[in-house]
Design a protein around this motif. Structure first.
Motif, PDB file in Angstrom:
ATOM      1  N   VAL A 179      -3.321  -6.162  -6.125  1.00  0.00           N
ATOM      2  CA  VAL A 179      -4.318  -5.085  -6.101  1.00  0.00           C
ATOM      3  C   VAL A 179      -3.854  -3.954  -5.193  1.00  0.00           C
ATOM      4  CG1 VAL A 179      -6.638  -4.491  -5.273  1.00  0.00           C
ATOM      5  CG2 VAL A 179      -6.313  -6.482  -6.738  1.00  0.00           C
ATOM      6  N   ASN A 180      -3.356  -4.300  -4.009  1.00  0.00           N
ATOM      7  CA  ASN A 180      -2.912  -3.284  -3.055  1.00  0.00           C
ATOM      8  C   ASN A 180      -1.683  -2.523  -3.550  1.00  0.00           C
ATOM      9  OD1 ASN A 180      -4.905  -3.617  -1.096  1.00  0.00           O
ATOM     10  ND2 ASN A 180      -3.805  -5.286  -0.107  1.00  0.00           N
ATOM     11  N   ALA A 181      -0.971  -3.068  -4.512  1.00  0.00           N
ATOM     12  CA  ALA A 181       0.189  -2.386  -5.083  1.00  0.00           C
ATOM     13  C   ALA A 181      -0.194  -1.529  -6.284  1.00  0.00           C
ATOM     14  CB  ALA A 181       1.252  -3.407  -5.482  1.00  0.00           C
ATOM     15  N   THR A 182      -1.476  -1.489  -6.616  1.00  0.00           N
ATOM     16  CA  THR A 182      -1.957  -0.733  -7.772  1.00  0.00           C
ATOM     17  C   THR A 182      -2.558   0.594  -7.319  1.00  0.00           C
ATOM     18  OG1 THR A 182      -2.467  -2.809  -8.943  1.00  0.00           O
ATOM     19  CG2 THR A 182      -3.484  -0.782  -9.783  1.00  0.00           C
TER      20      THR A 182
ATOM     21  N   GLN B 149     -14.700   2.558 -17.612  1.00  0.00           N
ATOM     22  CA  GLN B 149     -15.852   3.153 -16.924  1.00  0.00           C
ATOM     23  C   GLN B 149     -15.412   3.621 -15.535  1.00  0.00           C
ATOM     24  OE1 GLN B 149     -19.583   0.879 -17.345  1.00  0.00           O
ATOM     25  NE2 GLN B 149     -18.459  -0.560 -18.607  1.00  0.00           N
ATOM     26  N   PRO B 150     -14.667   4.716 -15.459  1.00  0.00           N
ATOM     27  CA  PRO B 150     -14.140   5.161 -14.160  1.00  0.00           C
ATOM     28  C   PRO B 150     -15.225   5.715 -13.247  1.00  0.00           C
ATOM     29  CG  PRO B 150     -13.601   6.752 -15.883  1.00  0.00           C
ATOM     30  CD  PRO B 150     -14.225   5.580 -16.577  1.00  0.00           C
ATOM     31  N   PRO B 151     -15.402   5.144 -12.057  1.00  0.00           N
ATOM     32  CA  PRO B 151     -16.396   5.675 -11.118  1.00  0.00           C
ATOM     33  C   PRO B 151     -16.002   7.063 -10.616  1.00  0.00           C
ATOM     34  CG  PRO B 151     -15.787   3.413 -10.560  1.00  0.00           C
ATOM     35  CD  PRO B 151     -14.796   3.900 -11.563  1.00  0.00           C
ATOM     36  N   PRO B 152     -16.954   7.965 -10.435  1.00  0.00           N
ATOM     37  CA  PRO B 152     -16.650   9.320  -9.951  1.00  0.00           C
ATOM     38  C   PRO B 152     -15.960   9.290  -8.590  1.00  0.00           C
ATOM     39  CG  PRO B 152     -18.915   9.174 -10.755  1.00  0.00           C
ATOM     40  CD  PRO B 152     -18.395   7.772 -10.692  1.00  0.00           C
ATOM     41  N   GLY B 153     -15.066  10.253  -8.381  1.00  0.00           N
ATOM     42  CA  GLY B 153     -14.405  10.389  -7.100  1.00  0.00           C
ATOM     43  C   GLY B 153     -13.269   9.426  -6.874  1.00  0.00           C
ATOM     44  N   THR B 154     -12.792   8.762  -7.926  1.00  0.00           N
ATOM     45  CA  THR B 154     -11.712   7.790  -7.799  1.00  0.00           C
ATOM     46  C   THR B 154     -10.498   8.260  -8.590  1.00  0.00           C
ATOM     47  OG1 THR B 154     -12.399   6.515  -9.752  1.00  0.00           O
ATOM     48  CG2 THR B 154     -13.426   5.946  -7.634  1.00  0.00           C
ATOM     49  N   MET B 155      -9.384   7.588  -8.354  1.00  0.00           N
ATOM     50  CA  MET B 155      -8.166   7.896  -9.080  1.00  0.00           C
ATOM     51  C   MET B 155      -8.357   7.705 -10.580  1.00  0.00           C
ATOM     52  SD  MET B 155      -5.078   8.871  -9.162  1.00  0.00           S
ATOM     53  CE  MET B 155      -4.862   8.961  -7.401  1.00  0.00           C
ATOM     54  N   TYR B 156      -9.159   6.706 -10.941  1.00  0.00           N
ATOM     55  CA  TYR B 156      -9.395   6.450 -12.368  1.00  0.00           C
ATOM     56  C   TYR B 156     -10.127   7.632 -13.010  1.00  0.00           C
ATOM     57  CZ  TYR B 156      -7.878   1.642 -11.691  1.00  0.00           C
ATOM     58  OH  TYR B 156      -7.121   0.536 -11.436  1.00  0.00           O
ATOM     59  N   ALA B 157     -11.102   8.202 -12.293  1.00  0.00           N
ATOM     60  CA  ALA B 157     -11.826   9.356 -12.820  1.00  0.00           C
ATOM     61  C   ALA B 157     -10.910  10.569 -12.899  1.00  0.00           C
ATOM     62  CB  ALA B 157     -13.040   9.663 -11.942  1.00  0.00           C
ATOM     63  N   ALA B 158     -10.063  10.774 -11.874  1.00  0.00           N
ATOM     64  CA  ALA B 158      -9.132  11.900 -11.881  1.00  0.00           C
ATOM     65  C   ALA B 158      -8.140  11.774 -13.024  1.00  0.00           C
ATOM     66  CB  ALA B 158      -8.402  11.973 -10.546  1.00  0.00           C
ATOM     67  N   ARG B 159      -7.672  10.556 -13.258  1.00  0.00           N
ATOM     68  CA  ARG B 159      -6.722  10.339 -14.346  1.00  0.00           C
ATOM     69  C   ARG B 159      -7.372  10.591 -15.697  1.00  0.00           C
ATOM     70  NH1 ARG B 159      -3.666   4.841 -14.038  1.00  0.00           N
ATOM     71  NH2 ARG B 159      -5.811   4.096 -14.031  1.00  0.00           N
ATOM     72  N   ALA B 160      -8.612  10.099 -15.860  1.00  0.00           N
ATOM     73  CA  ALA B 160      -9.310  10.321 -17.127  1.00  0.00           C
ATOM     74  C   ALA B 160      -9.540  11.806 -17.362  1.00  0.00           C
ATOM     75  CB  ALA B 160     -10.639   9.569 -17.130  1.00  0.00           C
ATOM     76  N   SER B 161      -9.897  12.528 -16.293  1.00  0.00           N
ATOM     77  CA  SER B 161     -10.122  13.967 -16.420  1.00  0.00           C
ATOM     78  C   SER B 161      -8.835  14.693 -16.776  1.00  0.00           C
ATOM     79  CB  SER B 161     -10.701  14.515 -15.112  1.00  0.00           C
ATOM     80  OG  SER B 161     -10.900  15.907 -15.204  1.00  0.00           O
ATOM     81  N   ALA B 162      -7.727  14.312 -16.131  1.00  0.00           N
ATOM     82  CA  ALA B 162      -6.456  14.949 -16.404  1.00  0.00           C
ATOM     83  C   ALA B 162      -5.996  14.680 -17.831  1.00  0.00           C
ATOM     84  CB  ALA B 162      -5.409  14.481 -15.414  1.00  0.00           C
TER      85      ALA B 162
ATOM     86  N   ALA C 235      -3.362 -11.459 -14.537  1.00  0.00           N
ATOM     87  CA  ALA C 235      -4.335 -11.407 -15.631  1.00  0.00           C
ATOM     88  C   ALA C 235      -5.693 -10.937 -15.133  1.00  0.00           C
ATOM     89  CB  ALA C 235      -4.454 -12.790 -16.276  1.00  0.00           C
ATOM     90  N   VAL C 236      -6.122 -11.442 -13.967  1.00  0.00           N
ATOM     91  CA  VAL C 236      -7.404 -11.004 -13.405  1.00  0.00           C
ATOM     92  C   VAL C 236      -7.348  -9.518 -13.088  1.00  0.00           C
ATOM     93  CG1 VAL C 236      -8.999 -11.267 -11.468  1.00  0.00           C
ATOM     94  CG2 VAL C 236      -7.943 -13.293 -12.490  1.00  0.00           C
ATOM     95  N   LEU C 237      -6.260  -9.077 -12.483  1.00  0.00           N
ATOM     96  CA  LEU C 237      -6.109  -7.662 -12.152  1.00  0.00           C
ATOM     97  C   LEU C 237      -6.108  -6.804 -13.411  1.00  0.00           C
ATOM     98  CD1 LEU C 237      -5.521  -5.273 -10.321  1.00  0.00           C
ATOM     99  CD2 LEU C 237      -3.106  -5.925 -10.328  1.00  0.00           C
ATOM    100  N   ASP C 238      -5.462  -7.257 -14.456  1.00  0.00           N
ATOM    101  CA  ASP C 238      -5.425  -6.494 -15.705  1.00  0.00           C
ATOM    102  C   ASP C 238      -6.831  -6.296 -16.260  1.00  0.00           C
ATOM    103  OD1 ASP C 238      -3.864  -5.317 -18.012  1.00  0.00           O
ATOM    104  OD2 ASP C 238      -4.870  -6.942 -19.074  1.00  0.00           O
TER     105      ASP C 238
ATOM    106  N   ARG D 226       0.826  -1.202   0.000  1.00  0.00           N
ATOM    107  CA  ARG D 226       0.000   0.000   0.000  1.00  0.00           C
ATOM    108  C   ARG D 226       0.870   1.265   0.000  1.00  0.00           C
ATOM    109  NH1 ARG D 226      -5.039  -1.567   4.043  1.00  0.00           N
ATOM    110  NH2 ARG D 226      -5.914  -3.161   2.698  1.00  0.00           N
ATOM    111  N   ALA D 227       2.008   1.201   0.684  1.00  0.00           N
ATOM    112  CA  ALA D 227       2.908   2.342   0.651  1.00  0.00           C
ATOM    113  C   ALA D 227       3.476   2.531  -0.748  1.00  0.00           C
ATOM    114  CB  ALA D 227       4.031   2.145   1.671  1.00  0.00           C
TER     115      ALA D 227
END
Length: 494
Positions: free
Chosen positions: A288-291, A471-484, A459-462, A182-183
């Motif tokens: 997952v925790n390293a992602t 489909q990035p959910p709002p308020g997540t890193m994926y949404a922030a990245r897509a917006s950026a 493979a599952v994680l990918d 996680r770190a």
């Protein structure tokens, strides 16, 4: 004469009582081992006996503790009581009355234990006690953090990953890995945000627009010190989405199939499905925790039986965004091979094989002693919710991405549908991944190989990662990245 007869009667009664006492002592159950572990699903105690014994439990407060009495049982000579773990601060043993052994668990918080149950085993039956939670009581957080030492920060201010020291692998088999991962995720997140801000800066510099951005790590991740670009210009929407601490991690619920008295399928060389699924689930959780932007939740991280409907409840309580149940297939045809992915269907199965597999997996509750009638109370409302929500379509979409990724590891089939009880949840996309055929001699060997387990988990994680990127959910890193990225391309906020 009469007095002599009374004396003889008393002697006989005393002899009978002594004989009964000696018989009871000779046949009393014995407590041979007491284990205490903690992990992602909470704290677990196992009390192993030589034979089944009567058990009485009592929860007390002020201070909080759980008392377990074993009438007619005694502690084995030399037995060691475990040290603190998870929610349990200390374990004590005593004898409140002759012939009764008492074990007391001192608790750090008022957490109610799940219903105790006896679990058969090779060395004798075990009484299993479980306290749900994350295995980290609030009262112990400062102490736990004290075991994590940050390396000195170089003059450049680059993000550093804390080093974990003095962690007992027997007490916390997965904690050390999780904290480091996680770190590392937090450090990678910081780098990601900085990179996106820089890309947006270059795009805006060409058009002459400027703004400031403050790089931070999501609040759910461990704090990692870093040096943001000094007054780096970036679009206002990047500042709003990234600088605010509203970014939450996406929770991936990982369900290791079977467990406890339910071994699942058994391969030709004796490998058990419940062991394979737990190993793959733990490895997937580590990755997952390293992602950046993701956090794992394991429905079980030990060899314990969990009813099928309870697994979805645990994922819901963890506020999971997606549910992945890990299994290892079996077939009468020993040459059958390859991975497959299944989603829930309310209108019959897509194939005879899918229907047979769903029936087999749904029978796991019968092995664990769960009455089918007890699961029907909430089923109707869940099915109604499913028909009115888009989660079934989302499940199929996510399963398709996972199947595509698994195809790069080995042979796969199409996404199939059937009425799997473990997938009956309307709160999140859900899928069941058959990682391979444990009944196949070659795949049984692969499924037990840690290197192959890492490939399957990756493979599952990918596939999960691709689904959230699309489909990035709002308020997540994926949404922030897509917006950026959209801002960097000059497209504005999505």
């Amino acid at each position: 004469m009469r007095a002599r007869g009374a004396t003889v009667q008393k002697v006989l009664m005393a002899a009978a009582l002594l004989g009964a006492l000696a018989w009871n002592l000779a046949h009393a159950s014995q407590i041979n081992e007491l284990r205490l572990t903690s992990g992602a699903t909470g704290t677990r105690a196992e009390i192993r006996l030589d034979i089944e014994s009567e058990v009485r439990t009592l929860s007390l407060s002020g201070p909080d503790r759980l008392v377990v009495d074993f009438p007619g049982a005694q502690l084995a000579k030399g037995i060691q009581l475990p040290g603190p773990a998870g929610i349990v601060k200390a374990v004590r043993a005593g004898q409140p009355e002759p012939g009764t052994t008492r074990i007391v668990f001192d608790l750090a918080q008022p957490v109610a234990a799940l219903r105790p149950h006896m679990q058969p085993g090779m060395g004798g039956p075990s009484l299993v006690l479980e306290w749900p939670g994350d295995g980290q009581p609030a009262a112990q957080v400062p102490a736990a953090q004290g075991r994590v030492a940050s390396a000195p920060t170089p003059a450049t201010g680059a993000a550093q990953v804390p080093a974990v020291v003095a962690v007992d692998p027997e007490q916390a088999p997965t904690t050390a890995v999780t904290e480091v991962d996680r770190a590392a995720s937090a450090a990678a997140t910081t780098r990601l945000i900085t990179e996106l801000a820089a890309r947006a800066t270059e795009s805006q510099a060409a058009s002459g627009a400027t703004a400031t951005v403050t790089t931070t790590v999501p609040s759910a991740a461990p704090t990692v010190q870093g040096t943001p670009p000094a007054a780096a210009p970036a679009p206002a929407q990047v500042q709003r989405l990234v600088a605010e601490r509203a970014i939450r991690p996406l929770v991936v619920a990982i369900d290791a199939g079977h467990g406890g008295q339910d071994p699942g399928a058994i391969g030709p060389n004796g490998k058990r499905e419940k062991d394979v699924t737990l190993a793959v689930a733990r490895e997937l959780a580590r990755q997952v925790n390293a992602t950046p932007g993701l956090r794992a939740y394991l429905t079980r991280d030990s060899d314990v039986f969990i009813p099928l409907n309870r697994r979805a409840v645990l994922a819901r309580q963890a506020k999971a965004d997606i549910f992945v149940s890990i299994h290892a297939d079996a077939a009468e045809n020993r040459s059958a091979h390859g991975a497959s992915v299944y989603v829930l269907s309310l209108r019959g199965a897509t194939s005879q094989r899918a229907r047979w597999l769903a029936d087999k997996e749904n029978a796991a509750d019968l092995i664990g002693g769960v009455r089918i009638e007890s699961t029907n109370d909430t089923l109707a409302s869940v099915l109604i919710d499913l028909t009115q929500s888009g989660q079934m379509r989302a499940s199929e979409d996510a399963a398709g991405h996972v199947l595509t990724s698994l195809g790069r590891v080995g042979h796969t089939r199409r996404v199939e549908k059937a009425n799997f009880a473990v997938l009956r949840t309307s709160d999140m996309p859900a899928m069941l991944v058959e990682t391979g055929f444990i009944s196949n001699h070659d795949e049984e060997r692969l499924l037990a190989d840690p290197a192959h387990q890492r490939k399957v988990a990756a493979a599952v994680l990918d596939g999960v990662n691709t689904y959230f990127e699309r489909q990035p959910p709002p308020g997540t890193m994926y949404a922030a990245r897509a917006s950026a990225e959209m801002a960097a391309a000059g497209g504005g906020s999505p």
